[in-house]
Enzyme design. Sequence first.
Site, PDB file in Angstrom:
ATOM      1  CG  HIS A   1      -5.129  13.269   6.433  1.00 30.33           C
ATOM      2  ND1 HIS A   1      -5.764  12.201   7.023  1.00 30.33           N
ATOM      3  CD2 HIS A   1      -4.014  13.504   7.179  1.00 30.33           C
ATOM      4  CE1 HIS A   1      -5.065  11.809   8.082  1.00 30.33           C
ATOM      5  NE2 HIS A   1      -4.004  12.580   8.193  1.00 30.33           N
TER       6      HIS A   1
ATOM      7  CD  GLU B   1      -8.393  12.285   4.093  1.00 39.63           C
ATOM      8  OE1 GLU B   1      -9.146  12.880   4.886  1.00 39.63           O
ATOM      9  OE2 GLU B   1      -7.583  11.410   4.448  1.00 39.63           O
TER      10      GLU B   1
ATOM     11  NE  ARG C   1      -1.620   8.072  12.390  1.00 41.89           N
ATOM     12  CZ  ARG C   1      -2.758   8.142  11.704  1.00 41.89           C
ATOM     13  NH1 ARG C   1      -3.567   9.193  11.877  1.00 41.89           N
ATOM     14  NH2 ARG C   1      -3.105   7.195  10.859  1.00 41.89           N
TER      15      ARG C   1
ATOM     16  CE1 TYR D   1      -5.113   4.038  11.094  1.00 43.37           C
ATOM     17  CE2 TYR D   1      -5.815   2.746   9.197  1.00 43.37           C
ATOM     18  CZ  TYR D   1      -5.459   3.957   9.760  1.00 43.37           C
ATOM     19  OH  TYR D   1      -5.464   5.096   8.989  1.00 43.37           O
TER      20      TYR D   1
ATOM     21  CD  GLU E   1     -11.584   8.134   7.224  1.00 46.58           C
ATOM     22  OE1 GLU E   1     -11.568   8.509   6.031  1.00 46.58           O
ATOM     23  OE2 GLU E   1     -10.587   8.187   7.973  1.00 46.58           O
TER      24      GLU E   1
END
Length: 417
Positions: free
Chosen positions: A177, A180, A253, A356, A378
Site C-alpha cells: 500500500h 504506508e 485484495r 476485519y 502492521e
Amino acid sequence: MRLTLLLAALLGYIYCQETFVGDQVLEIIPSHEEQIRTLLQLEAEEHLELDFWKSPTIPGETVHVRVPFASIQAVKVFLESQGIDYSIMIEDVQVLLDQEREEMLFNQQRERGGNFNFEAYHTLEEIYQEMDNLVAENPGLVSKVNLGSSFENRPMNVLKFSTGGDKPAIWLDAGIHAREWVTQATALWTANKIASDYGTDPAITSLLNTLDIFLLPVTNPDGYVFSQTTNRMWRKTRSKRSGSGCVGVDPNRNWDANFGGPGASSSPCSDSYHGPKPNSEVEVKSIVDFIKSHGKVKAFITLHSYSQLLMFPYGYKCTKPDDFNELDEVAQKAAQALKRLHGTSYKVGPICSVIYQASGGSIDWAYDLGIKYSFAFELRDTAFYGFLLPAKQILPTAEETWLGLKTIMEHVRDHPY
C-alpha cells in the site's frame, strides 16, 4: 517561522498537486452495533469523500477517518445527531504533510556527498540506488533479482541474501500500500542490518547459513511515486482500464484467496477495489510467479502500517487455520520480543478476528499455497499520526520490528517442513 511554513506549503503544492488543507482525522469509538452500522453507511457515502484509515469493526474498537475540509461540518453534525462521540486526532492534515516534505528536502541536501540516512523517508530512485550500493558492497552475500516491471514500467527489484546453495527461503515485502511509508523505510533498514551484521551477529549469521532471504522493499513502486509526487494519501496501484475513469487496484485484495469476497470492493473508485480478476495487477502476478517457481519458500511476511498488529491467516474467512496453535505461539513470541526494546505493544491473532474480514490478501494466498509461516505486520503507531508517522520514528520502528522478524525467522529455521 511563518516564512518557513509558507515555503513548506508552497513546496507541498509544487511537489504534491493534491493538498489536504483543513482536512481533519477524527477518532471515533462506537459503543454498540447500531453505531457500527451507522458508520458503515457513512463510509458508503461517496460524495463525502471520506478516507477511513481504520474502518468500523466491532464496538469498542477505534475508528479513524480523514474528513475533507468541505465535509467536516456535515460529518460532525451527523455524528452528533446519532449520539456518536468523536475527537480530533489530527487537526490539519496538510500541516503534517508540509512538515514531512520539508524534512525530506532537508535530508536530500544533507545526503549530497554523504552517507545514506536510514532515519529519513526517500524517493524511489534513492531507495533503488541504496539497494544497488548494498549489492556492490556485499558481492558474496547480496544480489539483486528483478521480478519484472510495474504497470508504469518501473523495475520491481528484490534483494537476495544468500551464502550459496539451494536453501529454503523466507520472503519479506513492504509497501504494497503506497502511502504506508514507514514500511518501505523499515524494509530498507532491515536490508542494511542483514548485510552489515552477517559474520559478526551470531543470529543473522546462523539464519543465513541455513536460509535465503528475499526482500522486496517497494512492492508497489508506481503507487509509491504517486504518493510522493501527487497524492500523499494514495493507496492503490496505478493501473488503468477502459470504461473507468478511476485508477488503480488495491493490491492486497487482488490475490487468488477467495477473490472478490467480503472486505473487498467491486467499485473501481474504491480504495479497496479488488480488480477485474485475481492477479490482474502485474505487481501481484510477478510475486506469485516468483514464489511458485522458487518452490522452497517456507515463510511469507509482509509489512503494512499502521495499528501495531501481528496477524496470520485467515482474513477471507473467520475460521482458524489448521496451524493456528503454532502460528499464534510464534506471533506471540515475536510480539513479546518486539516489545522488549521500546515497550511497543502489538495485538496478535488471525486477520479476521483482529481487524476485519478481508478477501484477496497476500498471506492468505501464501498460506493456502502451502507456506505455513505466513504473517502480516502492521507497524507503528496506533493513533496521533496514522500513515503520517514522523521520520524520527523510523529507526525505533525498524529496530523493534527486526526483533519480531528475527523471532519468526529463527522459528522457521528450527522447524523445517
